[in-house]
Scaffold this active site. Structure first.
Site, PDB file in Angstrom:
ATOM      1  N   ARG A 236      -2.360  -7.666  13.565  1.00  0.00           N
ATOM      2  CA  ARG A 236      -1.598  -6.753  14.325  1.00  0.00           C
ATOM      3  C   ARG A 236      -0.641  -7.246  15.375  1.00  0.00           C
ATOM      4  O   ARG A 236      -1.147  -8.039  16.384  1.00  0.00           O
ATOM      5  CB  ARG A 236      -2.549  -5.489  15.109  1.00  0.00           C
ATOM      6  CG  ARG A 236      -3.163  -4.627  14.355  1.00  0.00           C
ATOM      7  CD  ARG A 236      -2.094  -3.974  13.692  1.00  0.00           C
ATOM      8  NE  ARG A 236      -2.862  -2.708  12.532  1.00  0.00           N
ATOM      9  CZ  ARG A 236      -2.960  -2.974  11.444  1.00  0.00           C
ATOM     10  NH1 ARG A 236      -2.384  -3.995  10.725  1.00  0.00           N
ATOM     11  NH2 ARG A 236      -3.528  -1.994  10.656  1.00  0.00           N
TER      12      ARG A 236
ATOM     13  N   GLN B 112      -8.172  -0.095  11.610  1.00  0.00           N
ATOM     14  CA  GLN B 112      -8.784  -1.551  11.756  1.00  0.00           C
ATOM     15  C   GLN B 112      -9.570  -1.605  13.026  1.00  0.00           C
ATOM     16  O   GLN B 112      -9.196  -1.281  13.971  1.00  0.00           O
ATOM     17  CB  GLN B 112      -7.659  -2.696  11.698  1.00  0.00           C
ATOM     18  CG  GLN B 112      -6.857  -2.555  10.492  1.00  0.00           C
ATOM     19  CD  GLN B 112      -7.393  -3.442   9.269  1.00  0.00           C
ATOM     20  OE1 GLN B 112      -8.617  -3.635   9.407  1.00  0.00           O
ATOM     21  NE2 GLN B 112      -6.890  -3.513   7.999  1.00  0.00           N
TER      22      GLN B 112
ATOM     23  N   THR C  86     -12.580  -5.750   7.737  1.00  0.00           N
ATOM     24  CA  THR C  86     -11.991  -5.897   9.128  1.00  0.00           C
ATOM     25  C   THR C  86     -11.906  -4.362   9.990  1.00  0.00           C
ATOM     26  O   THR C  86     -11.646  -4.044  10.865  1.00  0.00           O
ATOM     27  CB  THR C  86     -10.536  -6.287   9.247  1.00  0.00           C
ATOM     28  OG1 THR C  86      -9.832  -5.426   7.980  1.00  0.00           O
ATOM     29  CG2 THR C  86     -10.279  -7.508   8.655  1.00  0.00           C
TER      30      THR C  86
ATOM     31  N   ASP D 214       0.929  -1.268  -0.037  1.00  0.00           N
ATOM     32  CA  ASP D 214      -0.141  -0.085  -0.058  1.00  0.00           C
ATOM     33  C   ASP D 214       0.775   1.371  -0.046  1.00  0.00           C
ATOM     34  O   ASP D 214       1.112   1.970   0.998  1.00  0.00           O
ATOM     35  CB  ASP D 214      -0.876  -0.160   1.140  1.00  0.00           C
ATOM     36  CG  ASP D 214      -1.865  -0.990   1.102  1.00  0.00           C
ATOM     37  OD1 ASP D 214      -2.465  -1.467  -0.004  1.00  0.00           O
ATOM     38  OD2 ASP D 214      -2.410  -1.842   2.047  1.00  0.00           O
TER      39      ASP D 214
ATOM     40  N   ASP E 210      -6.086  -7.231  -5.407  1.00  0.00           N
ATOM     41  CA  ASP E 210      -6.924  -6.790  -4.464  1.00  0.00           C
ATOM     42  C   ASP E 210      -7.776  -5.781  -5.167  1.00  0.00           C
ATOM     43  O   ASP E 210      -7.700  -4.595  -4.553  1.00  0.00           O
ATOM     44  CB  ASP E 210      -6.469  -6.557  -2.865  1.00  0.00           C
ATOM     45  CG  ASP E 210      -7.462  -6.148  -2.091  1.00  0.00           C
ATOM     46  OD1 ASP E 210      -8.690  -6.573  -2.342  1.00  0.00           O
ATOM     47  OD2 ASP E 210      -7.131  -5.332  -1.048  1.00  0.00           O
TER      48      ASP E 210
ATOM     49  N   ASP F 275     -19.782  -4.897  -9.389  1.00  0.00           N
ATOM     50  CA  ASP F 275     -20.524  -4.454 -10.375  1.00  0.00           C
ATOM     51  C   ASP F 275     -21.579  -5.337 -11.104  1.00  0.00           C
ATOM     52  O   ASP F 275     -21.810  -6.436 -10.584  1.00  0.00           O
ATOM     53  CB  ASP F 275     -19.374  -4.021 -11.495  1.00  0.00           C
ATOM     54  CG  ASP F 275     -19.884  -2.861 -12.273  1.00  0.00           C
ATOM     55  OD1 ASP F 275     -20.994  -2.615 -12.773  1.00  0.00           O
ATOM     56  OD2 ASP F 275     -18.907  -1.909 -12.582  1.00  0.00           O
ATOM     57  N   ILE F 276     -22.092  -4.776 -12.137  1.00  0.00           N
ATOM     58  CA  ILE F 276     -23.008  -5.869 -12.643  1.00  0.00           C
ATOM     59  C   ILE F 276     -22.248  -6.918 -13.365  1.00  0.00           C
ATOM     60  O   ILE F 276     -21.035  -6.808 -13.339  1.00  0.00           O
ATOM     61  CB  ILE F 276     -23.812  -5.017 -13.964  1.00  0.00           C
ATOM     62  CG1 ILE F 276     -22.652  -4.536 -14.919  1.00  0.00           C
ATOM     63  CG2 ILE F 276     -24.629  -3.994 -13.545  1.00  0.00           C
ATOM     64  CD1 ILE F 276     -23.311  -4.381 -16.235  1.00  0.00           C
TER      65      ILE F 276
ATOM     66  N   ARG G 167       0.730  -2.065   7.008  1.00  0.00           N
ATOM     67  CA  ARG G 167       1.363  -1.072   7.800  1.00  0.00           C
ATOM     68  C   ARG G 167       2.232  -1.674   8.948  1.00  0.00           C
ATOM     69  O   ARG G 167       3.413  -1.067   9.020  1.00  0.00           O
ATOM     70  CB  ARG G 167       0.289   0.309   8.450  1.00  0.00           C
ATOM     71  CG  ARG G 167      -0.365   0.901   7.354  1.00  0.00           C
ATOM     72  CD  ARG G 167      -1.556   1.681   7.758  1.00  0.00           C
ATOM     73  NE  ARG G 167      -2.605   0.672   8.007  1.00  0.00           N
ATOM     74  CZ  ARG G 167      -3.829   0.905   8.281  1.00  0.00           C
ATOM     75  NH1 ARG G 167      -3.990   2.379   8.462  1.00  0.00           N
ATOM     76  NH2 ARG G 167      -4.777  -0.015   8.113  1.00  0.00           N
TER      77      ARG G 167
ATOM     78  N   LYS H 263     -11.181  -5.608  -5.080  1.00  0.00           N
ATOM     79  CA  LYS H 263     -12.677  -5.926  -4.686  1.00  0.00           C
ATOM     80  C   LYS H 263     -13.735  -5.494  -5.585  1.00  0.00           C
ATOM     81  O   LYS H 263     -14.454  -4.512  -5.407  1.00  0.00           O
ATOM     82  CB  LYS H 263     -12.523  -4.793  -3.282  1.00  0.00           C
ATOM     83  CG  LYS H 263     -11.558  -5.458  -2.194  1.00  0.00           C
ATOM     84  CD  LYS H 263     -11.887  -4.583  -1.059  1.00  0.00           C
ATOM     85  CE  LYS H 263     -11.119  -5.115   0.125  1.00  0.00           C
ATOM     86  NZ  LYS H 263      -9.698  -4.508  -0.043  1.00  0.00           N
ATOM     87  N   LEU H 264     -13.898  -6.135  -6.552  1.00  0.00           N
ATOM     88  CA  LEU H 264     -14.646  -6.042  -7.832  1.00  0.00           C
ATOM     89  C   LEU H 264     -16.085  -6.175  -7.045  1.00  0.00           C
ATOM     90  O   LEU H 264     -16.471  -6.825  -6.464  1.00  0.00           O
ATOM     91  CB  LEU H 264     -14.497  -6.955  -8.814  1.00  0.00           C
ATOM     92  CG  LEU H 264     -13.268  -6.912  -9.609  1.00  0.00           C
ATOM     93  CD1 LEU H 264     -13.268  -8.141 -10.818  1.00  0.00           C
ATOM     94  CD2 LEU H 264     -12.748  -5.681  -9.949  1.00  0.00           C
TER      95      LEU H 264
ATOM     96  N   LYS I  81       0.469  -8.256  -1.940  1.00  0.00           N
ATOM     97  CA  LYS I  81      -0.713  -7.750  -2.510  1.00  0.00           C
ATOM     98  C   LYS I  81      -0.656  -6.241  -3.246  1.00  0.00           C
ATOM     99  O   LYS I  81      -0.062  -5.551  -2.387  1.00  0.00           O
ATOM    100  CB  LYS I  81      -1.721  -7.894  -1.193  1.00  0.00           C
ATOM    101  CG  LYS I  81      -3.025  -7.271  -1.538  1.00  0.00           C
ATOM    102  CD  LYS I  81      -3.985  -7.511  -0.581  1.00  0.00           C
ATOM    103  CE  LYS I  81      -4.014  -6.185   0.533  1.00  0.00           C
ATOM    104  NZ  LYS I  81      -4.803  -5.269   0.001  1.00  0.00           N
TER     105      LYS I  81
HETATM  106  O1  OMP Z   1      -9.214  -7.431   0.833  1.00  0.00           O
HETATM  107  C1  OMP Z   1      -8.217  -7.122   1.735  1.00  0.00           C
HETATM  108  O2  OMP Z   1      -7.191  -7.452   1.693  1.00  0.00           O
HETATM  109  C2  OMP Z   1      -8.691  -6.422   2.911  1.00  0.00           C
HETATM  110  C3  OMP Z   1     -10.060  -6.597   3.440  1.00  0.00           C
HETATM  111  C4  OMP Z   1     -10.372  -6.437   4.970  1.00  0.00           C
HETATM  112  O3  OMP Z   1     -11.334  -6.641   5.332  1.00  0.00           O
HETATM  113  N1  OMP Z   1      -9.621  -5.626   5.484  1.00  0.00           N
HETATM  114  C5  OMP Z   1      -8.322  -5.082   4.963  1.00  0.00           C
HETATM  115  O4  OMP Z   1      -7.721  -4.667   5.728  1.00  0.00           O
HETATM  116  N2  OMP Z   1      -8.193  -5.552   3.873  1.00  0.00           N
HETATM  117  C6  OMP Z   1      -6.670  -5.101   3.210  1.00  0.00           C
HETATM  118  O5  OMP Z   1      -5.693  -5.518   3.877  1.00  0.00           O
HETATM  119  C7  OMP Z   1      -4.700  -4.443   4.280  1.00  0.00           C
HETATM  120  C8  OMP Z   1      -4.323  -4.163   5.537  1.00  0.00           C
HETATM  121  O6  OMP Z   1      -3.399  -3.337   5.689  1.00  0.00           O
HETATM  122  P1  OMP Z   1      -2.846  -2.799   7.123  1.00  0.00           P
HETATM  123  O7  OMP Z   1      -4.062  -2.467   8.043  1.00  0.00           O
HETATM  124  O8  OMP Z   1      -2.206  -1.757   6.718  1.00  0.00           O
HETATM  125  O9  OMP Z   1      -2.352  -4.158   7.861  1.00  0.00           O
HETATM  126  C9  OMP Z   1      -4.952  -3.429   3.237  1.00  0.00           C
HETATM  127  O10 OMP Z   1      -4.372  -3.384   2.035  1.00  0.00           O
HETATM  128  C10 OMP Z   1      -6.570  -3.529   3.112  1.00  0.00           C
HETATM  129  O11 OMP Z   1      -7.079  -2.944   1.771  1.00  0.00           O
END
Ligand code: OMP
Length: 234
Positions: free
Chosen positions: A179, A188, A118, A14, A63, A68-69, A209, A65-66, A36
């Site tokens: 974590r 989160q 989450t 990220d 990732d 749509d139709i 993170r 997260k699609l 990811k």
């Molecule tokens: O699909 C995901 O990866 C995802 C789903 C979810 O419910 N929660 C979630 O945090 N994520 C992804 O998991 C990663 C968590 O990042 P950190 O919170 O920095 O560890 C991020 O890239 C979110 O986009």
């Protein structure tokens, strides 16, 4: 599960640029193999980078997260399968999951259904007009995903044991919101430590993170891989 501990840690890249993602992959080269690419990097050249990482032999989780139709989800999934990535996320709505499974076809791409994010709790579900608790909603979505033929579930590790009981041994359980002790939760809400996530039945742990913002990302990743290995050995 026979997958090595270092293959069970998925590092969320990220970051704002492909250059920074490349630096992280280089810094983590001896520690991790699964990356990811999410929305931030995707809109900054990350989709092409996903294909390059996969071609270089890394495991890649796209990732997007699609949702749509059906026609759009099916066609986008087909293009994702051509990139050579391992995982693609869609939201866990029945129509969307069916379309993604059709688009994946007989390719090696595995579709993951994202249940309740989450960063959400029961109050966030209620605010969105969704009836039922997080636990009830995740359970319903997991049962639907299994029935539709999705390949894996994204949920908090707090729900992993319940989801495993619903979907059985073959679907992948992928858990973000990880974590390590002392790490900041950030946005989160449903967080679990690495060892507890493994013990709850998670196959893959997604960590952003706590690794990418650490002063020494390799050291942070090694510590998590060590926790995964120790918990898996018990
Ligand atoms: O699909 C995901 O990866 C995802 C789903 C979810 O419910 N929660 C979630 O945090 N994520 C992804 O998991 C990663 C968590 O990042 P950190 O919170 O920095 O560890 C991020 O890239 C979110 O986009």
């Amino acid at each position: 599960m026979l997958v090595a501990a270092r293959e069970r840690l998925i590092v969320a890249l990220d970051v704002p640029t492909v250059g920074e993602a490349e630096e992280l992959v280089e810094a983590l080269a001896e520690s991790t193999v699964f990356y990811k690419i999410g929305l931030e990097l995707a809109v900054a050249g990350g989709i092409e980078f996903a294909g390059e990482l996969a071609a270089a032999g890394y495991h890649v989780f796209l990732d997007l997260k699609l949702h749509d139709i059906g026609n759009t989800v099916e066609r986008a999934t087909r293009r994702a399968a051509e990139l050579g990535v391992s995982f693609l996320t869609v939201h866990a709505y029945p129509q969307t999951m069916r379309a993604a499974v059709a688009g994946r076809g007989s390719s090696d791409l595995r579709i993951l259904a994202v249940t309740v994010l989450t960063s959400w709790d029961d109050g966030d579900l209620a605010a969105a007009g969704i009836q039922g608790s997080v636990a009830e909603t995740v359970a319903r979505q997991a049962a639907q995903a299994k029935e539709i033929g999705v390949d894996g579930i994204v949920c908090a590790a707090a729900e992993a044991a319940a989801v495993r009981a619903i979907v059985g041994p073959d679907m992948a359980l992928v858990t973000p919101g990880i974590r390590p002790a002392g790490a900041a939760k950030g946005d989160q809400k449903r967080v679990v430590g690495p060892a507890a996530a493994v013990r709850a039945g998670a196959d893959y742990l997604v960590v952003g993170r706590p690794i990418i913002a650490a002063p020494d990302p390799k050291r942070a990743a090694d510590a998590i891989v060590g926790e995964i290995a120790a918990a898996a050995a018990i």
